[in-house]
Design a protein around this motif. Sequence first.
Motif, PDB file in Angstrom:
ATOM      1  N   CYS A 169       0.868  -1.184   0.000  1.00 31.17           N
ATOM      2  CA  CYS A 169       0.000   0.000   0.000  1.00 31.17           C
ATOM      3  C   CYS A 169       0.904   1.232   0.000  1.00 31.17           C
ATOM      4  O   CYS A 169       0.897   2.039   0.931  1.00 31.17           O
ATOM      5  CB  CYS A 169      -0.938  -0.013   1.204  1.00 31.17           C
ATOM      6  N   GLN A 170       1.670   1.327  -1.050  1.00 33.99           N
ATOM      7  CA  GLN A 170       2.675   2.373  -1.172  1.00 33.99           C
ATOM      8  C   GLN A 170       2.035   3.756  -1.078  1.00 33.99           C
ATOM      9  O   GLN A 170       0.970   3.989  -1.644  1.00 33.99           O
ATOM     10  CB  GLN A 170       3.402   2.207  -2.508  1.00 33.99           C
ATOM     11  N   TYR A 171       2.688   4.621  -0.345  1.00 38.21           N
ATOM     12  CA  TYR A 171       2.218   5.989  -0.106  1.00 38.21           C
ATOM     13  C   TYR A 171       0.895   6.030   0.651  1.00 38.21           C
ATOM     14  O   TYR A 171       0.280   7.070   0.765  1.00 38.21           O
ATOM     15  CB  TYR A 171       2.090   6.780  -1.415  1.00 38.21           C
ATOM     16  N   GLY A 172       0.431   4.887   1.115  1.00 42.02           N
ATOM     17  CA  GLY A 172      -0.820   4.833   1.852  1.00 42.02           C
ATOM     18  C   GLY A 172      -2.053   4.757   0.974  1.00 42.02           C
ATOM     19  O   GLY A 172      -3.175   4.794   1.472  1.00 42.02           O
ATOM     20  N   PHE A 173      -1.861   4.637  -0.365  1.00 43.85           N
ATOM     21  CA  PHE A 173      -3.039   4.583  -1.232  1.00 43.85           C
ATOM     22  C   PHE A 173      -2.824   3.829  -2.543  1.00 43.85           C
ATOM     23  O   PHE A 173      -3.761   3.666  -3.313  1.00 43.85           O
ATOM     24  CB  PHE A 173      -3.564   5.994  -1.531  1.00 43.85           C
ATOM     25  N   VAL A 174      -1.632   3.342  -2.841  1.00 44.18           N
ATOM     26  CA  VAL A 174      -1.385   2.620  -4.084  1.00 44.18           C
ATOM     27  C   VAL A 174      -1.131   1.152  -3.744  1.00 44.18           C
ATOM     28  O   VAL A 174      -0.102   0.811  -3.189  1.00 44.18           O
ATOM     29  CB  VAL A 174      -0.170   3.198  -4.852  1.00 44.18           C
ATOM     30  N   GLN A 200      -6.816   4.804  -5.977  1.00 42.98           N
ATOM     31  CA  GLN A 200      -5.945   5.548  -6.880  1.00 42.98           C
ATOM     32  C   GLN A 200      -6.036   5.033  -8.307  1.00 42.98           C
ATOM     33  O   GLN A 200      -6.216   5.796  -9.243  1.00 42.98           O
ATOM     34  CB  GLN A 200      -4.501   5.472  -6.378  1.00 42.98           C
ATOM     35  N   TRP A 201      -5.904   3.716  -8.476  1.00 45.70           N
ATOM     36  CA  TRP A 201      -5.934   3.140  -9.818  1.00 45.70           C
ATOM     37  C   TRP A 201      -7.310   3.305 -10.454  1.00 45.70           C
ATOM     38  O   TRP A 201      -7.429   3.594 -11.638  1.00 45.70           O
ATOM     39  CB  TRP A 201      -5.543   1.669  -9.782  1.00 45.70           C
ATOM     40  N   GLU A 202      -8.344   3.121  -9.656  1.00 43.41           N
ATOM     41  CA  GLU A 202      -9.696   3.235 -10.199  1.00 43.41           C
ATOM     42  C   GLU A 202      -9.994   4.668 -10.657  1.00 43.41           C
ATOM     43  O   GLU A 202     -10.577   4.895 -11.716  1.00 43.41           O
ATOM     44  CB  GLU A 202     -10.723   2.774  -9.162  1.00 43.41           C
ATOM     45  N   ARG A 203      -9.572   5.644  -9.864  1.00 40.48           N
ATOM     46  CA  ARG A 203      -9.766   7.046 -10.259  1.00 40.48           C
ATOM     47  C   ARG A 203      -8.951   7.376 -11.510  1.00 40.48           C
ATOM     48  O   ARG A 203      -9.440   8.074 -12.395  1.00 40.48           O
ATOM     49  CB  ARG A 203      -9.401   7.986  -9.112  1.00 40.48           C
ATOM     50  N   THR A 204      -7.737   6.843 -11.584  1.00 44.05           N
ATOM     51  CA  THR A 204      -6.901   7.075 -12.761  1.00 44.05           C
ATOM     52  C   THR A 204      -7.542   6.440 -13.992  1.00 44.05           C
ATOM     53  O   THR A 204      -7.575   7.043 -15.066  1.00 44.05           O
ATOM     54  CB  THR A 204      -5.483   6.510 -12.538  1.00 44.05           C
ATOM     55  N   ALA A 205      -8.073   5.230 -13.848  1.00 43.09           N
ATOM     56  CA  ALA A 205      -8.706   4.539 -14.969  1.00 43.09           C
ATOM     57  C   ALA A 205      -9.960   5.264 -15.446  1.00 43.09           C
ATOM     58  O   ALA A 205     -10.301   5.195 -16.630  1.00 43.09           O
ATOM     59  CB  ALA A 205      -9.043   3.099 -14.590  1.00 43.09           C
ATOM     60  N   HIS A 223      -4.424  -2.993 -19.922  1.00 45.55           N
ATOM     61  CA  HIS A 223      -3.065  -3.489 -19.676  1.00 45.55           C
ATOM     62  C   HIS A 223      -3.109  -4.935 -19.197  1.00 45.55           C
ATOM     63  O   HIS A 223      -4.056  -5.358 -18.538  1.00 45.55           O
ATOM     64  CB  HIS A 223      -2.363  -2.621 -18.622  1.00 45.55           C
ATOM     65  N   ARG A 224      -2.055  -5.667 -19.543  1.00 46.25           N
ATOM     66  CA  ARG A 224      -1.951  -7.073 -19.118  1.00 46.25           C
ATOM     67  C   ARG A 224      -2.043  -7.171 -17.602  1.00 46.25           C
ATOM     68  O   ARG A 224      -2.779  -7.977 -17.066  1.00 46.25           O
ATOM     69  CB  ARG A 224      -0.643  -7.669 -19.624  1.00 46.25           C
ATOM     70  N   GLU A 225      -1.290  -6.341 -16.924  1.00 45.82           N
ATOM     71  CA  GLU A 225      -1.390  -6.262 -15.465  1.00 45.82           C
ATOM     72  C   GLU A 225      -2.467  -5.222 -15.177  1.00 45.82           C
ATOM     73  O   GLU A 225      -2.360  -4.089 -15.627  1.00 45.82           O
ATOM     74  CB  GLU A 225      -0.059  -5.837 -14.855  1.00 45.82           C
ATOM     75  N   ASN A 226      -3.477  -5.618 -14.458  1.00 52.31           N
ATOM     76  CA  ASN A 226      -4.607  -4.732 -14.247  1.00 52.31           C
ATOM     77  C   ASN A 226      -4.636  -4.225 -12.803  1.00 52.31           C
ATOM     78  O   ASN A 226      -5.235  -4.857 -11.926  1.00 52.31           O
ATOM     79  CB  ASN A 226      -5.909  -5.452 -14.590  1.00 52.31           C
ATOM     80  N   PRO A 227      -4.003  -3.082 -12.538  1.00 52.18           N
ATOM     81  CA  PRO A 227      -3.973  -2.577 -11.166  1.00 52.18           C
ATOM     82  C   PRO A 227      -5.350  -2.203 -10.619  1.00 52.18           C
ATOM     83  O   PRO A 227      -5.554  -2.223  -9.410  1.00 52.18           O
ATOM     84  CB  PRO A 227      -3.048  -1.355 -11.245  1.00 52.18           C
ATOM     85  N   VAL A 228      -6.291  -1.901 -11.497  1.00 49.67           N
ATOM     86  CA  VAL A 228      -7.648  -1.597 -11.027  1.00 49.67           C
ATOM     87  C   VAL A 228      -8.259  -2.852 -10.405  1.00 49.67           C
ATOM     88  O   VAL A 228      -8.884  -2.788  -9.343  1.00 49.67           O
ATOM     89  CB  VAL A 228      -8.530  -1.056 -12.177  1.00 49.67           C
ATOM     90  N   ALA A 229      -8.054  -3.995 -11.035  1.00 48.71           N
ATOM     91  CA  ALA A 229      -8.567  -5.256 -10.484  1.00 48.71           C
ATOM     92  C   ALA A 229      -7.880  -5.574  -9.166  1.00 48.71           C
ATOM     93  O   ALA A 229      -8.520  -6.059  -8.228  1.00 48.71           O
ATOM     94  CB  ALA A 229      -8.369  -6.389 -11.485  1.00 48.71           C
TER      95      ALA A 229
END
Length: 186
Positions: free
Chosen positions: A78-83, A122-127, A136-142
Motif C-alpha cells: 500500500c505504497q504511499y498509503g493509497f497505491v 488511486q488506480w480506479e480514479r486514474t482509470a 493493460h496485461r497487469e490490471n492494477p484496477v482489479a
Amino acid sequence: MRTAPTHQPSTERNQHSQRADHETAPAEPLRGLGEVPWPDLADSTGSAAAIPLLLNKIAWGGAPTAAAALGELRDRICQYGFVVAQATAATVPFLAELARLPHVTCRPEVVRLLASIAHADQWERTASAYPKLLNHRENPVAWERAAREAVRELRGLPDQLPADESELGRAAAELARALDPALTAG
C-alpha cells in the motif's frame, strides 16, 4: 550462603489474559502463509516473495523489528498509503490475524494499514480518466478492487478489537468507518 528471594509474579492474571486471547486469536497464527504463491505475485518492488518473512517479523519480532517490518510491508502493498499492488489482497487476511494477536507490538498500525487499503482507489480514479489503463496485461484496477473487497470481508474485525480511547481502539474505529461509509457520511 543466603540468597535474595526470587520474585515470582502471580500467574492468575496471565492465565486469564491468555484464555481471553485464545478466544479471538487464531490457534496457529499465519499458518496459511505457505499456501499463497508469493513469488508469483507482485508487490511494489517486484516479486512478493519477501512478504511472508515480513509478516512473521511483525508477528514475532520485538517492537523495533515489527515496526520496521510493517513499514517495509506497507511500502510493498500500500505504497504511499493509497497505491496497492497485486499481492495486497492476499496479504489482507494475514494482517487481520496480526491485528487480533495481543502480543503483536504494532497492532494499531496494522489496523490503520487495513483502513488505508479499504480507502485505496488511486488506480480506479486514474482509470476513470484514462480507460486504456484497463486494457493493460497487469490490471492494477482489479488488484485494487480485490484488495478493498478483502478488507470488506473483515467487517467483524473492529468488533473484536477494543472500543475505547486507546490507540488500538481509535484505529479500530477508523477501520470501522472505512468499512461502513454510512459512518463517515454522518
